[in-house]
Design a protein around this motif. Structure first.
Motif, PDB file in Angstrom:
ATOM      1  N   ARG A   7       0.763  -1.219   0.156  1.00  0.00           N
ATOM      2  CA  ARG A   7      -0.164  -0.098  -0.010  1.00  0.00           C
ATOM      3  C   ARG A   7       1.318   1.768  -0.117  1.00  0.00           C
ATOM      4  N   ILE A   8       0.474   2.504  -0.729  1.00  0.00           N
ATOM      5  CA  ILE A   8       1.429   3.293  -0.943  1.00  0.00           C
ATOM      6  C   ILE A   8       0.053   4.730  -0.713  1.00  0.00           C
ATOM      7  N   ALA A   9       1.104   4.998   0.237  1.00  0.00           N
ATOM      8  CA  ALA A   9      -0.630   6.617   0.700  1.00  0.00           C
ATOM      9  C   ALA A   9      -0.072   7.772  -0.223  1.00  0.00           C
ATOM     10  N   ASP A  10      -0.845   8.051  -0.202  1.00  0.00           N
ATOM     11  CA  ASP A  10      -1.722   8.919  -1.485  1.00  0.00           C
ATOM     12  C   ASP A  10      -1.404  10.336  -0.968  1.00  0.00           C
ATOM     13  N   PRO A  11      -1.007  11.554  -1.244  1.00  0.00           N
ATOM     14  CA  PRO A  11      -0.591  12.953  -0.840  1.00  0.00           C
ATOM     15  C   PRO A  11      -1.155  13.235   0.063  1.00  0.00           C
ATOM     16  N   TYR A  48      -0.784   4.506   6.947  1.00  0.00           N
ATOM     17  CA  TYR A  48       0.477   4.358   7.784  1.00  0.00           C
ATOM     18  C   TYR A  48       1.600   3.105   6.310  1.00  0.00           C
ATOM     19  N   THR A  49       2.539   3.797   6.267  1.00  0.00           N
ATOM     20  CA  THR A  49       3.322   2.326   5.949  1.00  0.00           C
ATOM     21  C   THR A  49       4.859   2.852   5.490  1.00  0.00           C
ATOM     22  N   LEU A  54       5.607   9.024   6.378  1.00  0.00           N
ATOM     23  CA  LEU A  54       4.059  10.462   7.242  1.00  0.00           C
ATOM     24  C   LEU A  54       4.254  10.215   8.538  1.00  0.00           C
ATOM     25  N   GLY A  55       5.813  10.811   9.199  1.00  0.00           N
ATOM     26  CA  GLY A  55       5.573  11.089  10.347  1.00  0.00           C
ATOM     27  C   GLY A  55       5.214  12.625  10.558  1.00  0.00           C
ATOM     28  N   ASP A  56       5.393  13.059  12.168  1.00  0.00           N
ATOM     29  CA  ASP A  56       5.515  14.729  11.871  1.00  0.00           C
ATOM     30  C   ASP A  56       6.726  15.065  13.208  1.00  0.00           C
TER      31      ASP A  56
END
Length: 148
Positions: A7-11, A48-49, A54-56
């Motif tokens: 799975r790849i997260a979309d922007p 999350y991938t 994807l972190g903050d």
């Protein structure tokens, strides 16, 4: 046969990176660094991938008031080597707290991150301050309550 895909997260799913504020007063090093590493990696997000960033951002204040259990202030050692013969140095956690209190927490968080290229990116988003003042009030970080 079921084909499994990565799975790849979309922007648009990821959105803007948020800022979080953690107070280290009286918290143990391990429990606070687990929380910081979780936020840095983005593990609390639905999208999350593991192979994506994807972190903050994490701001930690009062690093000089962090706690260690037992006799670790005297027993726990931090090691370094200059690269020259006889250049091996060791420092106790108590001495490190007086000299560089932010190092104790950054060292613990770094150990909890994956050992790959993303770890360097995650560590650039970790900001640790020895006192209660920090320079990131303009980003209006959200205060996170962690367990003791």
């Amino acid at each position: 046969m079921i084909q499994k895909t990565t799975r790849i997260a979309d922007p648009e799913e990821v959105g803007q990176k948020k800022w979080y504020l953690l107070d280290a007063t009286g918290k143990t090093v391990g429990k606070l660094s687990v929380e910081a590493a979780r936020i840095l990696r983005g593990k609390g997000k639905v999208c999350y991938t593991p192979h994506q960033d994807l972190g903050d951002y994490v701001v930690v204040v009062n690093a000089s008031k962090i706690a260690l259990t037992g006799q670790k202030w005297a027993d726990k050692m931090y090691y370094r080597h200059s690269g020259y013969p006889g250049g091996f140095r060791e420092t106790t956690a108590g001495e490190m707290r007086e000299r560089k209190p932010e190092y104790i927490l950054s060292h613990a968080v770094k150990g909890m991150l994956p050992k790959n290229k993303l770890a360097k990116i995650y560590m650039t988003r970790l900001r640790i301050f020895p006192g209660p003042e920090h320079q990131h009030a303009a980003q209006s970080p959200v205060t996170v309550q962690t367990g003791v």
